[in-house]
Design a protein around this motif. Structure first.
Motif, PDB file in Angstrom:
ATOM      1  N   HIS A 197     -72.636  21.350 -75.029  1.00 60.31           N
ATOM      2  CA  HIS A 197     -71.935  20.976 -76.256  1.00 60.31           C
ATOM      3  C   HIS A 197     -72.472  21.776 -77.441  1.00 60.31           C
ATOM      4  CE1 HIS A 197     -71.090  18.407 -79.830  1.00 60.31           C
ATOM      5  NE2 HIS A 197     -69.932  18.251 -79.212  1.00 60.31           N
ATOM      6  N   CYS A 201     -70.279  24.237 -79.767  1.00 56.28           N
ATOM      7  CA  CYS A 201     -70.143  24.001 -81.207  1.00 56.28           C
ATOM      8  C   CYS A 201     -70.440  25.255 -82.020  1.00 56.28           C
ATOM      9  CB  CYS A 201     -71.089  22.886 -81.658  1.00 56.28           C
ATOM     10  SG  CYS A 201     -70.543  21.238 -81.200  1.00 56.28           S
ATOM     11  N   ALA A 206     -65.162  27.017 -83.116  1.00 55.65           N
ATOM     12  CA  ALA A 206     -65.605  25.640 -83.327  1.00 55.65           C
ATOM     13  C   ALA A 206     -66.262  25.582 -84.699  1.00 55.65           C
ATOM     14  CB  ALA A 206     -66.549  25.207 -82.209  1.00 55.65           C
ATOM     15  N   MET A 207     -67.588  25.356 -84.761  1.00 56.48           N
ATOM     16  CA  MET A 207     -68.263  25.313 -86.064  1.00 56.48           C
ATOM     17  C   MET A 207     -68.569  26.706 -86.600  1.00 56.48           C
ATOM     18  SD  MET A 207     -70.930  22.148 -85.654  1.00 56.48           S
ATOM     19  CE  MET A 207     -70.365  20.492 -85.247  1.00 56.48           C
ATOM     20  N   TRP A 227     -72.629  14.355 -84.409  1.00 57.69           N
ATOM     21  CA  TRP A 227     -71.737  15.339 -83.805  1.00 57.69           C
ATOM     22  C   TRP A 227     -72.503  16.522 -83.214  1.00 57.69           C
ATOM     23  CZ3 TRP A 227     -67.426  15.765 -88.109  1.00 57.69           C
ATOM     24  CH2 TRP A 227     -66.802  14.522 -88.229  1.00 57.69           C
TER      25      TRP A 227
END
Length: 276
Positions: A197, A201, A206-207, A227
């Motif tokens: 994950h 991320c 994504a981020m 998160w």
């Protein structure tokens, strides 16, 4: 990550499987991004910084203390506190010895927390100044769970010896749902899923985080580990700013400016409040 074997005239590289363990993120951060920081903002507004190298030392100290208390792989530890570097140190310390942390939401009704703790049967309950009354109340109800202040520090900052004796699909930590549909539901994460994950991320779609970023999640660690911010930030070297669960958007703006935040983690209600 490769094994090389002589195959006649050619050298063949074969990929070697390596187990994924969540605490390896902090080992990496201490080595590669050691001077990046975790900032803790208290409910009173004070703030303090701790480098990833410093966080790693504190985490290994926590791990050694947990071992000294007889806590072993597969044992459960309740971690009840607001987002802070001290809380992360205990989380990473538990991860490194294979203990399972229950990140408990102190805003849940006390009777729900008591029920969840009876089901979890932790061998130790960590608390901070804010959550100390709840921890004491749970202890007074006959739970007989030893209590320990998250801010307490110990010596022996050497990383626990030996390779992790537990598989990558072992439980890493437990979070609980918000309880909007009744008793909070239990959600368990593994070491492997946590690391995968974090990698996901960090990707651009994504981020899209990098070591140049300063990330402030408004959600607390007990909300699905904010998160995943406590794992993806040290993975890429982004600074992490941990704040209390304050509902005043004016304070959020102040924290964004004071700590030069570049990425804000927030839900729709947060964004609406900021816009208003």
């Amino acid at each position: 990550p490769y094994l090389h074997a002589d195959n006649g005239d050619a050298t063949v590289a074969r990929v070697r499987h390596r187990s994924l363990h969540a605490h390896d993120v902090l080992t990496h951060a201490a080595r590669v991004h050691g001077q990046s920081t975790v900032t803790t903002v208290t409910p009173q507004g004070a703030s303090s910084d701790l480098t990833y190298a410093g966080l790693a030392e504190r985490a290994w100290s926590c791990a050694n203390h947990l071992r000294d208390r007889g806590i072993r792989t597969g044992d459960h530890v309740a971690n009840i506190g607001l987002s802070a570097a001290d809380q992360l140190a205990w989380l990473y310390g538990a991860l490194s010895i294979g203990a399972v942390s229950h990140l408990v939401n102190p805003q849940h009704p006390a009777e729900d927390v008591a029920y969840l703790m009876r089901a979890a049967r932790p061998t130790l309950m960590l608390h901070d100044t804010v959550t100390s009354p709840l921890a004491q109340a749970l202890s007074n109800c006959g739970s007989s769970i030893p209590l320990l202040d998250i801010a307490q520090t110990f010596g022996n900052t050497r990383k626990p010896d030996g390779a992790p004796p537990f598989p990558e699909d072992a439980a890493a930590f437990v979070c609980y749902s918000s309880g909007t549909t009744g008793l909070p539901k239990t959600v368990q994460y593994t070491h492997r899923s946590t690391l995968l994950h974090a990698w996901a991320c960090a990707l651009p779609d994504a981020m899209g985080l990098s070591a140049q970023d300063r990330v402030m999640p408004l959600m607390q660690t007990y909300h699905a580990t904010a998160w995943g911010a406590p794992f993806v930030c040290p993975l890429v070297g982004a600074a992490l700013v941990l704040v209390p669960p304050d509902r005043d958007p004016a304070r959020w703006f102040r924290w964004i400016e004071d700590h030069r935040v570049t990425v804000l983690g927030a839900v729709t209600a947060h964004w609406m409040a900021l816009a208003q």
